[in-house]
Design an enzyme around this catalytic site. Structure first.
Site, PDB file in Angstrom:
ATOM      1  N   LYS A   1      37.135  38.321  45.134  1.00 49.04           N
ATOM      2  CA  LYS A   1      36.638  39.353  46.044  1.00 49.04           C
ATOM      3  C   LYS A   1      36.372  38.658  47.376  1.00 49.04           C
ATOM      4  CE  LYS A   1      33.393  40.043  42.954  1.00 49.04           C
ATOM      5  NZ  LYS A   1      33.463  41.482  42.824  1.00 49.04           N
ATOM      6  N   ARG A   2      36.039  39.421  48.422  1.00 42.91           N
ATOM      7  CA  ARG A   2      35.710  38.767  49.685  1.00 42.91           C
ATOM      8  C   ARG A   2      34.551  37.794  49.476  1.00 42.91           C
ATOM      9  NH1 ARG A   2      38.339  40.591  54.522  1.00 42.91           N
ATOM     10  NH2 ARG A   2      37.030  39.084  55.556  1.00 42.91           N
TER      11      ARG A   2
END
Length: 841
Positions: free
Chosen positions: A569-570
């Site tokens: 994920k970011r």
């Protein structure tokens, strides 16, 4: 260990992709050769792999075009209500395979390319990802387009055709380095430019108030050139449109300078206009108040609204004649969904058009605007909320500032009438924030100007109404709704995990692909030995395949029997990759302390991009790579623990990684992750989740059963209580010896021996100003990870929990989400009916 079936062999066995008819294959081969012939430049005799890819893409596109035209005719004949989904991001990934799946062409194409001596998978690898998004918000928009087409809704996605999408991430000496994503350099076979629908967009200038209305004059004009991409539904012959706008300078742009000899400069200055659609801002959950960003937001809104109104007025296929002039019918025919506050300018822009161009009075225009627009909120993080400085507005969009002021004046009149004498409430609810630099609160503008406001998971929607939008909720409770996010099962199961899709189809048939709730039918097989074996076998094949991919690209040898533990994920403090780091270090220290014990082998993979200006996130990546350098080269540990940073995480890598995962880490601080959709993808693909009670994890636990996820850590109430009491990180550091040891190692340079001070800032942040309370959840997290290790040693018990998760993931289809939006916000009814294919007419 047996060698995994090659994809080509497996496809030969798979039914869910549609059978390859002999005539179909012959026709595809003919068309492929025709396209290849016209693709090749005359003086090139040898075709490259890219030529073959383009020939295949164009062959598949031929099957789209007739359906695309037919769908638009169908809409004009039926004249249904249309929904316009406006988003600054559409994170589409690749298109070829998804199109083949939705048109039931994959087996025929595979057979045709095979007969031509080509490998379809190799050709698919030639396609560039359309990375026009940062993360969850943009990927959600892409899933929604797939579902809107599959549910037969007359829907349009509107956004910007960024010349450069999300940057490519390289890891150099452990650090993130950004490279421009020149995704269009070889051309894009899926888009069609539509210059006949070019629209002017105005900026700057001033307003003149006349007795007959207001005029916006002396404005600069930029042209919006649309590019259309077909969006096929799942096997229903419906093909909707995503229209992305590209900025062009008008011919007369600055050419008055020509007279004074500035011709060259004038032509060069055209770039200033065209910069508007040049690059995607690479921030996720962070507001950057740059003028160019506001220009982008108004650009997409202005061009889109002109298009919406043009289509509303003609509403006859191929006609340019105005059919409708009565705007009171607009909300019956048009729904505008604002994906976060980025397209918030649609509200004042629609008002401007109705007031200044169509000459409606304010009350009528406002009623139309509110009934047409709806707003989805995606975050409660204060740094992510858009608040634009008034002076920037006054300069760039003078007329819109006047309209916003008038909206606010009338809004505050309503508030004062409802709550007489409550000055504090007036201040809190004003769209214009007066403290310090005057700013426009875009979320408040969206709430006031919409008939529906929704969060994206139940816990998130509850937090919105209890905290940042509490005053608005008290005033208009019926306006607020929840729409839990979802993912499209076409891309995130059928396409990326064909083996799993097939064994599910063998047990419960193929209808689950368009009605994911049918996965509940798998519950009867929880104790079925053969099904348990099949599920485990598919997972093992996916792991072998991903391990081979990693070996090829990262030159790391991975133990395919180890637990594949993923957090992708970011990179953001609130997503707490640092908590994962502390577990890796703790596990490493335990193995070192007792090297002869039976440890559960793990391969920990973390992937994600850090916003280029987000220093802490970049330091987190450096820490992960540093921990990996030490652990991966320690002979005592061997292959019992490996740490890999997955470089350049994007849609295409997700499609390979997610089917191979055993464990999915969803460990944000409770109350910070609005929903998450990666969590749903892992669940559907047979990974177990270790997570906090945050975002959609809460609903995942409800659907699969609490005991089938590894839930740990503070709940939202605990986080609030800790805030009141005061979070003191050093208390945990002093009380927990393993935490102290891990922090001391980071601090002393154990993971950065040549630069002992390298991670000083991270240590300082965790010890003294950690908003996301990593240490508070450390103890429970480590204990929970011990349970994960114990269960992984019992493959049968593990796989039973996997089956509960797959069976419980039906709710998380974007088809369910979109059906709820359609019925509860847009006033539209989804349908699973097929329209005739072009050759059936």
């Amino acid at each position: 260990m047996s060698k995994p079936l090659s994809d080509h062999d497996r496809k030969k066995q798979i039914s869910v992709r549609g059978l390859a008819g002999v005539e179909n294959v012959a026709e595809l081969k003919t068309n492929f050769n025709r396209h290849l012939h016209f693709t090749l430049v005359k003086d090139r005799i040898v075709a490259t792999k890219r030529d073959y890819y383009f020939a295949l893409a164009n062959t598949v596109r031929d099957h789209l075009v007739g359906r695309w035209i037919r769908t638009q005719q169908h809409y004009y004949e039926k004249d249904p209500k249309r929904v316009y989904y406006i988003s600054l991001e559409f994170y589409m990934g690749r298109t070829l395979q998804n199109t083949m799946v939705n048109l039931a062409l994959e087996n025929a194409c595979d057979e045709a390319t095979y007969q031509l001596g080509l490998d379809m998978e190799e050709l698919q690898e030639m396609e560039e990802d359309a990375g026009l998004g940062n993360g969850g918000l943009g990927r959600l928009a892409a899933c929604f387009l797939d579902s809107m087409a599959s549910l037969g809704l007359a829907a349009y996605g509107y956004g910007i055709r960024y010349e450069f999408g999300i940057f490519n991430q390289k890891i150099v000496d452990g650090w993130q380095v950004e490279e421009a994503d020149d995704w269009l350099r070889f051309g894009n076979p899926w888009e069609k430019a539509r210059p006949e629908y070019m629209r002017p967009v105005k900026y700057y200038g001033r307003t003149e108030h006349h007795p007959d209305g207001v005029k916006w004059v002396d404005a600069q004009v930029v042209l919006a050139l649309p590019y259309d991409t077909p969006i096929p539904g799942y096997r229903n012959n419906i093909v909707n449109t995503m229209r992305l706008w590209s900025a062009k300078a008008p011919c007369e742009f600055n050419l008055k300078d020509f007279n004074v000899g500035g011709y060259i400069q004038a032509v060069l200055d055209r770039n200033l206009a065209e910069n508007i659609s040049r690059v995607l801002y690479p921030n996720d959950n962070f507001f950057e108040g740059k003028e160019l960003r506001l220009k982008q937001e108004y650009f997409v809104v202005s061009a889109t609204l002109q298009d919406i109104i043009r289509r509303f007025k003609v509403s006859k296929f191929g006609s340019r004649e105005v059919v409708r002039t009565d705007f009171s019918k607009l909300p019956d025919k048009v729904a505008i969904q604002l994906n976060d506050t980025h397209p918030a300018m649609a509200i004042p822009e629609l008002m401007r058009v109705l007031l200044d161009e169509e000459h409606l009075d304010w009350d009528k225009a406002w009623d139309i605007c509110v009934r047409t627009c709806a707003y989805t909120n995606h975050t409660v993080l204060p740094e992510a909320l858009e608040r634009w400085p008034v002076d920037l507005f006054a300069n760039l969009l003078p007329r819109h500032l006047e309209i916003i002021y008038e909206i606010n004046r009338r809004h505050l009149e309503n508030v004062a009438a409802r709550y007489p004498g409550d000055g504090d409430r007036l201040r809190r609810m004003s769209l214009v924030e007066e403290e310090g630099q005057k700013r426009i609160n875009m979320a408040f503008l969206c709430i006031v100007g919409s008939h529906a406001v929704n969060g994206v998971a139940q816990i998130h929607s509850d937090i919105l109404t209890a905290t940042i939008f509490k005053d608005f909720y008290e005033m208009e409770p019926t306006k607020f709704q929840n729409k839990t996010n979802g993912i499209t099962p076409r891309r995130w199961l059928v396409m990326c995990n064909p083996g799993l899709a097939e064994i599910i189809a063998e047990r419960i048939g193929e209808d689950f692909i368009r009605d994911l709730d049918q996965l509940k039918g798998l519950l009867q097989y929880v104790n079925d030995e053969a099904f348990i074996r099949d599920i485990a076998k598919v997972k093992q094949e996916n792991k072998l395949k991903f391990a081979a991919h990693l070996e090829e690209h990262y030159k790391v040898k991975i133990n395919p029997n180890s637990m594949f533990d993923l957090q992708v994920k970011r990179i953001h403090e609130y997503k707490r990759q640092l908590l994962n780091c502390l577990h890796m270090i703790t596990y490493y220290n335990r193995i070192k302390k007792e090297p002869n014990k039976q440890w559960t082998p793990r391969t920990v993979m973390i992937g994600g991009k850090a916003a280029p200006g987000y220093h802490t996130a970049k330091m987190i990546i450096r820490l992960i790579t540093a921990i990996g350098e030490v652990i991966n080269n320690d002979p005592v540990v061997g292959d019992r623990l490996k740490v890999i940073f997955l470089e350049n995480y994007r849609v295409t890598l997700a499609e390979k990684a997610i089917p191979a995962a055993d464990l999915s880490q969803q460990i944000s601080t409770a109350g910070t992750e609005a929903s998450g959709t990666g969590n749903m993808k892992f669940m559907l693909n047979g990974a177990l989740t270790i997570g906090t009670m945050d975002g959609a994890n809460v609903e995942m636990a409800e659907e699969a059963g609490d005991g089938n996820l590894f839930i740990f850590g503070m709940r939202v109430d605990d986080v609030e209580a800790l805030d009141k009491k005061g979070y003191v990180a050093t208390d945990y550091y002093n009380r927990l010896p393993e935490l102290k040891q891990a922090m001391d190692q980071i601090s002393a340079g154990f993971f950065s021996p040549t630069q002992p001070e390298l991670f000083k800032e991270i240590v300082d942040m965790l010890m003294h100003h950690d908003r996301f309370k990593v240490f508070a959840d450390y103890e429970e997290y480590i204990k929970c990870q011990e349970q994960v290790n114990e269960l992984y040693k019992k493959p049968k018990e593990w796989t039973k929990k996997v089956i509960y998760n797959i069976a419980g993931s039906g709710k998380f289809s974007s088809d369910r989400t979109i059906a709820q939006y359609a019925r509860e916000i847009w006033g539209m009814e989804p349908t699973l009916e097929k329209i005739p294919a072009p050759d059936e007419l």
